[in-house]
Design a protein around this motif. Structure first.
Motif, PDB file in Angstrom:
ATOM      1  N   ILE A 256       3.219   0.215  -1.230  1.00 43.58           N
ATOM      2  CA  ILE A 256       2.275  -1.042  -1.820  1.00 43.58           C
ATOM      3  C   ILE A 256       2.794  -2.451  -1.856  1.00 43.58           C
ATOM      4  CG2 ILE A 256       0.639  -1.653  -3.795  1.00 43.58           C
ATOM      5  CD1 ILE A 256       0.669   1.309  -4.489  1.00 43.58           C
ATOM      6  N   GLY A 257       3.919  -2.414  -2.434  1.00 39.71           N
ATOM      7  CA  GLY A 257       4.593  -3.612  -2.770  1.00 39.71           C
ATOM      8  C   GLY A 257       4.806  -4.514  -1.304  1.00 39.71           C
ATOM      9  N   SER A 258       5.289  -3.648  -0.518  1.00 39.02           N
ATOM     10  CA  SER A 258       5.673  -4.394   0.911  1.00 39.02           C
ATOM     11  C   SER A 258       4.275  -4.715   1.727  1.00 39.02           C
ATOM     12  CB  SER A 258       6.250  -3.529   1.813  1.00 39.02           C
ATOM     13  OG  SER A 258       5.638  -2.210   2.150  1.00 39.02           O
ATOM     14  N   GLY A 259       3.295  -4.272   1.400  1.00 39.22           N
ATOM     15  CA  GLY A 259       2.009  -5.013   2.035  1.00 39.22           C
ATOM     16  C   GLY A 259       1.923  -6.546   1.691  1.00 39.22           C
ATOM     17  N   GLN A 260       2.355  -6.978   0.719  1.00 37.79           N
ATOM     18  CA  GLN A 260       2.074  -8.222   0.197  1.00 37.79           C
ATOM     19  C   GLN A 260       0.993  -8.995   0.443  1.00 37.79           C
ATOM     20  OE1 GLN A 260       5.822  -9.302   2.966  1.00 37.79           O
ATOM     21  NE2 GLN A 260       6.287 -10.579   0.953  1.00 37.79           N
ATOM     22  N   LYS A 264       0.015  -5.205   6.371  1.00 38.63           N
ATOM     23  CA  LYS A 264       0.576  -4.943   7.793  1.00 38.63           C
ATOM     24  C   LYS A 264      -0.293  -4.657   8.921  1.00 38.63           C
ATOM     25  CE  LYS A 264       4.722  -3.161   5.263  1.00 38.63           C
ATOM     26  NZ  LYS A 264       5.463  -1.892   4.910  1.00 38.63           N
ATOM     27  N   GLN A 271       6.047   2.677   5.888  1.00 39.85           N
ATOM     28  CA  GLN A 271       6.397   3.546   4.961  1.00 39.85           C
ATOM     29  C   GLN A 271       5.615   4.894   5.203  1.00 39.85           C
ATOM     30  OE1 GLN A 271       8.998   2.622   3.374  1.00 39.85           O
ATOM     31  NE2 GLN A 271       8.226   3.604   1.684  1.00 39.85           N
ATOM     32  N   PHE A 286      -4.412   5.376  -1.581  1.00 39.15           N
ATOM     33  CA  PHE A 286      -4.398   3.977  -1.865  1.00 39.15           C
ATOM     34  C   PHE A 286      -3.091   3.356  -1.652  1.00 39.15           C
ATOM     35  CE2 PHE A 286      -3.823   0.550  -5.141  1.00 39.15           C
ATOM     36  CZ  PHE A 286      -4.535   0.001  -4.800  1.00 39.15           C
ATOM     37  N   ALA A 290      -3.085   0.008   0.682  1.00 40.59           N
ATOM     38  CA  ALA A 290      -2.596  -1.262   0.053  1.00 40.59           C
ATOM     39  C   ALA A 290      -1.511  -1.730   0.798  1.00 40.59           C
ATOM     40  CB  ALA A 290      -1.925  -0.903  -1.399  1.00 40.59           C
ATOM     41  N   GLU A 291      -0.909  -0.667   1.827  1.00 40.06           N
ATOM     42  CA  GLU A 291       0.322  -1.237   2.453  1.00 40.06           C
ATOM     43  C   GLU A 291      -0.325  -1.951   3.958  1.00 40.06           C
ATOM     44  OE1 GLU A 291       2.829   1.718   4.342  1.00 40.06           O
ATOM     45  OE2 GLU A 291       4.444   0.337   4.700  1.00 40.06           O
ATOM     46  N   GLY A 294      -2.891  -4.996   2.280  1.00 45.42           N
ATOM     47  CA  GLY A 294      -2.278  -5.942   1.413  1.00 45.42           C
ATOM     48  C   GLY A 294      -2.891  -6.206   0.272  1.00 45.42           C
ATOM     49  N   PHE A 295      -2.565  -7.205  -0.542  1.00 51.43           N
ATOM     50  CA  PHE A 295      -3.495  -7.442  -2.015  1.00 51.43           C
ATOM     51  C   PHE A 295      -4.796  -7.728  -1.673  1.00 51.43           C
ATOM     52  CE2 PHE A 295      -4.325 -10.504  -5.506  1.00 51.43           C
ATOM     53  CZ  PHE A 295      -4.388  -9.545  -6.740  1.00 51.43           C
TER      54      PHE A 295
ATOM     55  N   LEU B  50       3.051  -6.217  -7.845  1.00 51.20           N
ATOM     56  CA  LEU B  50       3.880  -5.663  -6.731  1.00 51.20           C
ATOM     57  C   LEU B  50       3.864  -6.217  -5.464  1.00 51.20           C
ATOM     58  CD1 LEU B  50       2.886  -1.607  -7.342  1.00 51.20           C
ATOM     59  CD2 LEU B  50       5.172  -2.822  -7.634  1.00 51.20           C
ATOM     60  N   GLN B  51       2.585  -6.759  -5.214  1.00 53.45           N
ATOM     61  CA  GLN B  51       2.411  -7.105  -3.803  1.00 53.45           C
ATOM     62  C   GLN B  51       2.729  -8.600  -3.639  1.00 53.45           C
ATOM     63  OE1 GLN B  51      -1.593  -5.198  -3.224  1.00 53.45           O
ATOM     64  NE2 GLN B  51      -0.549  -4.476  -1.566  1.00 53.45           N
ATOM     65  N   ILE B  52       2.317  -9.518  -4.899  1.00 52.13           N
ATOM     66  CA  ILE B  52       2.627 -11.043  -4.480  1.00 52.13           C
ATOM     67  C   ILE B  52       3.979 -11.339  -4.987  1.00 52.13           C
ATOM     68  CG2 ILE B  52       1.598 -13.242  -4.915  1.00 52.13           C
ATOM     69  CD1 ILE B  52      -0.132 -11.678  -3.157  1.00 52.13           C
ATOM     70  N   ASP B  54       6.720  -9.525  -6.617  1.00 51.27           N
ATOM     71  CA  ASP B  54       7.765  -8.582  -5.939  1.00 51.27           C
ATOM     72  C   ASP B  54       7.451  -8.304  -4.324  1.00 51.27           C
ATOM     73  OD1 ASP B  54       8.528  -8.880  -8.366  1.00 51.27           O
ATOM     74  OD2 ASP B  54       8.208  -6.826  -9.055  1.00 51.27           O
ATOM     75  N   GLY B  55       6.516  -8.768  -3.724  1.00 52.57           N
ATOM     76  CA  GLY B  55       6.242  -8.379  -2.452  1.00 52.57           C
ATOM     77  C   GLY B  55       7.431  -8.258  -1.398  1.00 52.57           C
ATOM     78  N   TYR B  58       9.995  -5.862  -1.895  1.00 46.94           N
ATOM     79  CA  TYR B  58       9.459  -4.591  -1.338  1.00 46.94           C
ATOM     80  C   TYR B  58       9.469  -4.503   0.041  1.00 46.94           C
ATOM     81  CZ  TYR B  58       8.548  -2.604  -5.996  1.00 46.94           C
ATOM     82  OH  TYR B  58       8.623  -2.044  -7.250  1.00 46.94           O
ATOM     83  N   ARG B  59       9.281  -5.236   0.513  1.00 46.62           N
ATOM     84  CA  ARG B  59       9.334  -5.339   2.025  1.00 46.62           C
ATOM     85  C   ARG B  59      10.446  -5.415   2.495  1.00 46.62           C
ATOM     86  NH1 ARG B  59       8.962 -11.295   3.780  1.00 46.62           N
ATOM     87  NH2 ARG B  59      11.189 -11.008   3.284  1.00 46.62           N
ATOM     88  N   ALA B  62      11.149  -1.693   2.180  1.00 52.86           N
ATOM     89  CA  ALA B  62      10.553  -0.937   3.397  1.00 52.86           C
ATOM     90  C   ALA B  62      11.327  -1.130   4.557  1.00 52.86           C
ATOM     91  CB  ALA B  62       9.156  -1.416   3.362  1.00 52.86           C
TER      92      ALA B  62
END
Lengths: 389, 619
Positions: A256-260, A264, A271, A286, A290-291, A294-295, B50-52, B54-55, B58-59, B62
Motif C-alpha cells: 500500500i505504502g509504495s503505491g504513493q 504503480k 509486491q 485492497f 492501493a499499490e 495509489g492514494f 502510509l502512501q504520502i 511514508d510512501g 515503503y517504495r 518494495a
C-alpha cells in the motif's frame, strides 16, 4: 433525493388511503446511484483480481472470469430480492435462520477442510461457504424479532436476541473462522445499538469499544506470552496473524505504502506480481488496489464505499416500517464491518483475522451474499411509503 | 425534518408507542452514521500516512534494495521409542549461505570461499547458479566453529556471504536403529516437483529414508520467514518482520529401544535381521538389520566419494534386510504347511507317515536333512524334528495351489504394509506366477522343494515374524506397524496412531493348538533346544535356507562363507498368551537351531526381565 423531499408530507397525507397497499415503483435517482456505486466497486474488484492473477496463467478458467460469473449469479439474486416485498421474506425469517444453523452443523460434520479449517460444503463442482449465507438470515431473523412486537427491557432487547445469535456464532467459531464469527457478532451489536437499549452508558461503552478495539488490540495481543498466543490461535484459526505485525501485515503495508500518490498502474504492483503478498485476490485485494492506484485511487474507492453506506442509511431512514429500517441497517452494518475491518487489517490498524473486502475480494459465496443483501436493501427502498407513481 | 414527518405519518397508522420507537430508531441512525464515517476517516488518514508521508520509505522496501527475505527452517519433530527414549533430536549448527543479489563478482567469491573452506571450486560454482526467484542459496552446512570464525573475520571481502545458525538433525543413539529411523537430507530436484513436497523450497531438509521419510509430513513442521534490512554488503542491519517457523510434531515409535539395541548387538558383525512384534496388535518392538549405518553421517551430507564407498560396499549396509532382504524361508515354512494340511484335512494330526531319509519323485530323489530318516512320524513329530520327507509327501498331496493360497493368507508374497519405505513383497510361487514371470510351465518336482521352503519361495524376516505372530495370536494377524503415537506441538497431547484391527488368517482354527504345541516342543525337545529358557516358556521353529545346494564332496573341510546357508529361527513367548513374536535371520551361519535360536532366546529373556523390572518399578 431533493426531488422527493419537496412537499412530501402533504403528498403522503393525501395518498394515505392508497398507501395501505404496498407500493412498488420504478427506479429513481437514489436507486440508480446505489446500483451505479455497486457496479463501480464490483468493477474495481474484478480489475484487481485480474491484475493479481494475470501473472499466474496455469488455470484454464481464470479466476477473474470466475468472479464475473459469481457476480452474474449474485446479480440475479439481487434482482429477485429487490423485486420481492421484504415482508414476504420476513414470514420465513426464523425458518431460514434455522436451516442456516443446520447447514453450519453439517459443515462441521461433513464439510470440506482446507488449511486446517472446515468451512466449505461441496455442492457439485463448487464449494459453498455457508457462514456467508447465514449472515443474511441472521439479519432478517433479528430484524423480524425486533419489528414484530415491541421488545422492552434488557431481557427482550439484549439477552434473547443474543441467544438467537449465539449458536451461529459458536458454530462458525468452531470451524474455525474467526473473521466470519466476528462479523456475526458485529451484526448483532449493530442491531442492538440501532434498536437502542435504555441505558445510554451501555450503548456508549459498546460503541466506543467497537471503535477502539482495532487500535488497542495490537497492544493487548503484544502483551501476551508466546505460548498464550499459541493456545488462543490453535483454538481460533491456525492461518491467521493476529498481531498484524508478521510477514503478511508488513508486506501488505509495503504494498500500500509504495503505491504513493499515483500508484504503480495496472500490473505495476511489484509486491503482488512477485508474490511477496499472498492472498492478493482475496483478503488483501485492497492492498493490490492501493499499490496499483495509489492514494488517489484508494480515496476514490473509500468514497464509493462511503457513498454506499450513506445511501444505505438514507434508505433505512426512509423505510416504511421498523422491519424495513432494521433490515437496511443490518445490511449496511454487515458491509461496513467488512469494509472497515478488512481495510484496517490491510493498512496495519487491526489484527489480520481473515475478513474479505465486500464486493471486491474473490469469493463466490461472499459475492452472491453481498449482492443478495443489497437486493434486500433495494427492496426496502422500493417498498417505502410514497405515492404510487 | 423529513424523518419526523414520516414519523407523524406512521402515527396515523400505528400506536403512539410504536411510532415513538420508530422515530427513535431513525434518530439512532445518526449515531451509526457518525461512527462509520469516523472510522472511514481514520482509514483515509492512515492511507495518507502510509502512501504520502511514508510512501518513499515503503517504495524503497518494495524495490527490494534493502530488504532480503530469509527462510527460517523449522526444527524437526523429535522421535522417541515407546518408553520415551530419545532417538532423534536437533542440535544447532552453522550453515553458510550466499545471497546472490549482493555478490558483485561470482568467480571472485568462488575463489575466496574455495581457499577459506577447502571446498571444490567446481561444486561451489554450480551451487551458486541462480535458480528462480530464490536468491539465497545454501553453500555448506555444518561449519566448524573455526570455519565460521574464519568466514566472519573475512566478511568485508565476502559480500553476500551469511552464516546462519540452524538446526542439524542428530541421532543420540548413534548407529542403532539406523534402518528404522532413516536419515534426512536436502530436498532433491525430483522431490521438489512432487506433490508431497509442495510448498517447500530448495535447501529444505526432508526425510529421505526410514521413519524420517514415511512420516516426513508430521516431522517436517512449517518454515517461517524473516524480512531483514541489509547493508550494502548484504549483512543484516535490522529485522523488519518475522513469521516464526513452526516446529514439527513429535513421534513415538512402537520400538523398545533396549530390545532394539540388544538385537543389533546380538547380530554383531554378522549380516542378518531380527524383527520382534507384539503379536496381539502388530506393534514392532525391535527391527534390526545388520550391517547398518550411522544416520548422523548420512544426515550431515556425504561427499560424492563417501557415497560411492557406501553404495559399493559388498555387504550392502543401506539394505534394510528386515523388510528388503529376500530369503527362502527354509523349514520355518513348515508352520504354514502344517496349518494348510490341517485346514484342508489333507492329514489328521494323528496320521503317521514313513520317513526313510529320502523321497523319490519322478527320476529325482529328495533327501531329508537327517540321512537315516525319522521313521514313522505324525504332524507333531514332523514339526518337532523338522522332518523333510513328511512335508514332501504332504506337499505333494496338497498341490502347489493350495500351498500358495495358505502362504498368501499368512501374508507372504505381499508387503506387510510396515510404515517404512522400500519394503519388498517376496515370492509365493504358483503355476500362474511361473508362467507369467518365466514363461515356463510348473514342474511337479518344484512343489516338493516349496514344501520345505526352498525353491522359488522367498520371504522377508518381517513377513516371517508376522507369520509366527499370527500363529501365536490364535490365527489373528495384526499388520506390523512402527508408529505408536504423535504429539502435536500445539496441544502437546499424545494422539495414538490408528491401529488396524487383526484379521483372521484361517476361518476355523480349533486345530491350531496342535501346531502351537508342536512349536513348543521344538524348543523343549526338538531342533530348537538351544532356545530353551528357564525364565519363560518359548515356542519356535528352526529353519535353514539353502544358498547353494552343496555336495559335501566338493568342499574338503571349510565351506566358503558366502556359500553357507542362512540360519532362521522364528519364535514366540510365553507359550500361553504370547506377548512377543520374533524372527531371527543370520546370513551364512548354517543351521537355524545353532546360529539363530540362541539369539531369539536371549532377546526374549531380556524382554521379560526388562518388563518385570518395569512392572516392579511402577507401584
Amino acid at each position: 433525493m431533493d426531488l422527493l423531499q419537496k412537499g412530501k408530507p402533504l403528498q403522503m397525507l393525501l395518498g394515505s388511503t392508497n398507501e395501505r397497499r404496498r407500493s412498488e415503483r420504478g427506479f429513481d435517482a437514489i436507486d440508480w446511484c446505489l446500483i451505479g456505486v455497486v457496479i463501480s466497486i464490483l468493477f474495481l474488484g474484478v480489475l484487481s483480481i485480474y491484475s493479481v492473477t494475470s501473472s499466474t496463467h496455469q488455470a484454464r478458467f481464470p479466476i477473474y472470469l470466475k468472479q464475473v460469473v459469481w457476480i452474474g449469479v449474485g446479480s440475479l439474486a439481487f434482482w429477485i430480492l429487490a423485486r420481492t416485498d421484504y415482508h414476504k421474506l420476513a414470514r420465513f425469517a426464523y425458518v431460514f435462520y434455522g436451516i442456516g444453523l443446520i447447514v453450519l452443523l453439517l459443515v462441521l460434520v461433513a464439510g470440506k477442510s482446507s488449511r486446517g479449517a472446515q468451512r466449505w460444503i461441496a455442492l457439485g463442482p463448487v464449494a459453498v461457504q455457508p457462514s456467508e449465507f447465514v449472515k443474511v438470515t441472521l439479519i432478517v431473523a433479528l430484524s423480524v424479532y425486533y419489528a414484530s412486537k415491541a421488545r422492552h427491557g434488557w431481557l427482550y432487547r439484549v439477552i434473547v436476541p443474543g441467544l438467537i445469535t449465539l449458536p451461529g456464532f459458536l458454530l462458525i467459531l468452531k470451524q474455525p473462522d474467526l473473521g466470519s464469527s466476528l462479523s456475526f457478532l458485529a451484526l448483532y451489536l449493530t442491531l442492538v445499538l440501532a434498536v437502542g437499549v435504555k441505558s445510554k452508558a451501555f450503548g456508549l461503552v459498546v460503541l466506543s469499544s467497537l471503535m477502539v478495539f482495532p487500535f488497542v488490540w495490537g497492544e493487548v495481543w503484544g502483551s501476551l506470552h508466546d505460548y498464550q498466543k499459541a493456545r488462543i490461535m490453535s483454538f481460533m484459526d491456525p492461518m491467521s496473524d493476529p498481531g498484524g505485525t508478521g510477514y503478511h501485515g508488513l508486506q501488505s503495508r509495503i504494498a500500500i505504502g509504495s503505491g504513493q500518490l499515483w500508484g504503480k498502474g495496472l500490473y505495476g504492483g511489484t509486491q503482488i506480481q512477485f508474490k511477496f503478498l499472498p492472498e492478493g485476490h482475496t483478503d488483501f485485494v485492497f492492498a493490490v488496489f492501493a499499490e496499483e492506484w495509489g492514494f488517489l485511487g484508494s480515496l476514490v474507492l473509500v468514497m464509493l464505499f462511503v457513498a454506499l453506506f450513506l445511501l444505505g442509511f438514507e434508505i433505512a431512514a426512509e423505510a416504511k416500517d421498523r422491519l424495513g429500517a432494521l433490515l437496511a441497517i443490518g445490511v449496511v452494518g454487515m458491509m461496513a464491518f467488512g469494509v472497515i475491518v478488512n481495510m484496517a487489517m490491510t493498512v496495519g490498524l487491526a489484527p489480520i483475522v481473515g475478513i474479505p473486502l465486500p464486493l471486491m475480494s474473490y469469493g463466490g459465496s461472499a459475492t452472491v451474499v453481498n449482492l443478495a443483501a443489497l437486493g434486500i436493501l433495494l427492496s426496502v427502498r422500493r417498498h417505502r411509503l410514497t405515492l404510487l407513481q | 425534518m423529513r424523518n419526523t414527518g414520516e414519523g407523524n405519518m406512521q402515527g396515523l397508522m400505528d400506536s403512539g408507542r410504536e411510532t415513538s420507537e420508530f422515530t427513535e430508531l431513525q434518530q439512532r441512525l445518526v449515531f451509526l452514521k457518525v461512527g462509520v464515517m469516523l472510522l472511514m476517516g481514520v482509514l483515509v488518514l492512515r492511507l495518507w500516512q502510509l502512501q504520502i508521508l511514508d510512501g518513499a520509505y515503503y517504495r524503497d522496501l518494495a524495490q527490494d534494495n534493502r530488504t532480503r527475505s530469509v527462510v527460517l527452517q523449522p526444527a524437526r519433530g523429535l522421535i522417541f521409542d515407546r518408553h520415551g527414549v530419545l532417538l532423534a533430536n536437533n542440535v544447532p549448527s552453522f550453515n553458510l549461505y550466499v545471497d546472490l543479489k549482493d555478490v558483485p563478482d561470482r568467480a571472485e567469491l568462488v575463489r575466496e570461499l574455495g581457499t577459506l573452506l577447502k571446498v571444490d571450486p567446481k561444486t561451489l560454482a554450480t551451487k551458486l547458479q541462480p535458480r528462480g526467484v530464490l536468491t539465497r542459496v545454501k553453500v555448506k552446512s555444518g561449519l566448524t566453529l573455526r570455519e565460521a570464525a574464519l568466514i566472519e573475520s573475512h566478511r568485508l571481502s565476502l559480500p553476500g556471504v551469511v552464516i546462519q545458525a540452524e538446526y542439524q538433525r542428530n541421532y543420540p543413539v548413534g548407529a542403532y536403529a539406523g534402518h528404522v529411523l532413516g536419515y534426512v537430507g536436502e530436498i532433491s530436484e525430483d522431490q521438489l516437483r512432487q506433490k508431497e513436497y509442495e510448498g517447500l523450497i530448495r535447501g529444505s531438509i526432508v526425510g529421505q529414508y526410514g521413519i524420517e521419510r514415511t512420516y516426513d509430513r508430521i516431522l517436517r513442521g512449517r518454515a517461517g520467514r524473516k524480512l531483514i534490512e541489509v547493508d550494502a554488503l548484504g549483512h543484516e542491519k535490522r529485522t523488519l518482520s518475522v513469521e516464526k517457523p513452526r516446529a514439527g510434531d513429535d513421534i513415538y515409535l512402537t520400538i523398545d529401544f533396549r530390545l532394539q539395541k540388544l538385537a543389533e548387538d546380538l547380530l554383531g558383525e554378522e549380516a542378518g535381521a531380527i524383527v520382534a512384534l507384539d503379536p496381539t496388535n502388530g506393534e514392532v518392538l525391535a527391527l534390526a538389520s545388520r550391517p547398518s549405518f550411522d544416520p548422523n553421517q548420512l544426515s550431515r551430507g556425504l561427499s560424492p566419494r563417501q557415497w560411492q564407498a557406501i553404495l559399493n560396499d559388498p555387504r550392502y549396509p543401506l539394505t534394510n534386510r528386515a523388510i528388503q532382504g529376500l530369503y527362502p524361508p527354509g523349514s520355518t515354512f513348515k508352520i504354514i504347511m502344517a496349518v494348510a494340511a490341517l485346514a484342508t484335512d489333507t492329514v489328521e494330526g494323528s496320521d503317521s507317515l514313513q520317513c526313510l531319509g529320502r523321497y523319490r519323485f519322478g527320476r529325482r530323489i529328495y533327501r531329508d536333512w537327517k540321512p537315516g530318516g525319522h521313521g514313522l512320524v505324525n504332524l507333531h513329530q514332523a514339526l518337532v524334528q523338522s522332518c523333510d520327507v513328511y512335508f514332501y509327501k504332504v506337499g505333494h498331496r496338497m498341490g502347489i495351489n493350495t500351498i500358495a493360497t495358505y502362504a498368501k493368507r499368512f501374508g507372504l508374497g505381499q508387503k506387510t504394509g510396515i510404515d517404512l519405505p522400500g519394503e519388498r513383497a517376496g515370492i509365493v510361487p504358483s503355476p500362474e506366477w511361473k508362467q507369467q514371470t518365466r514363461g515356463e510351465p510348473w514342474y511337479p518336482g518344484e512343489t516338493i522343494s516349496v514344501s520345505i521352503g526352498q525353491g522359488y519361495v522367498t520371504v522377508t524376516p518381517i513377513q516371517m515374524a508376522a507369520v509366527v505372530a499370527a500363529v501365536a495370536n490364535g490365527g489373528l494377524a495384526a499388520p506390523p506397524r512402527l508408529l505408536l503415537a504423535v504429539r502435536p506441538r500445539e496441544t502437546e497431547r499424545l494422539v495414538p496412531a490408528h491401529s488396524v484391527s487383526a484379521k483372521p488368517v484361517i476361518q476355523q482354527a480349533d486345530w491350531l493348538p496342535q501346531v502351537q504345541a508342536a512349536l513348543a516342543s521344538v524348543v523343549t525337545n526338538g531342533t530348537g533346544k538351544r532356545a530353551y529358557s528357564a525364565v519363560v516358556p518359548i515356542a519356535g521353529k528352526t529353519g535353514t535356507a539353502q544358498v547353494v545346494a552343496l555336495r559335501k564332496r566338493e568342499y574338503e573341510g571349510e565351506v566358503p562363507k558366502v556359500l553357507r546357508d542362512h540360519a532362521w529361527f522364528v519364535a514366540y513367548a510365553p507359550t500361553d498368551h504370547p506377548r512377543i513374536a520374533l524372527a531371527v535371520l543370520v546370513e551364512h551361519m548354517g543351521h537355524g537351531g545353532s546360529a539363530a535360536a540362541p539369539l531369539a532366546k536371549q532377546l526374549i529373556e531380556a524382554y521379560f526381565q526388562q518388563n518385570k523390572e518395569a512392572v516392579s518399578a511402577t507401584p
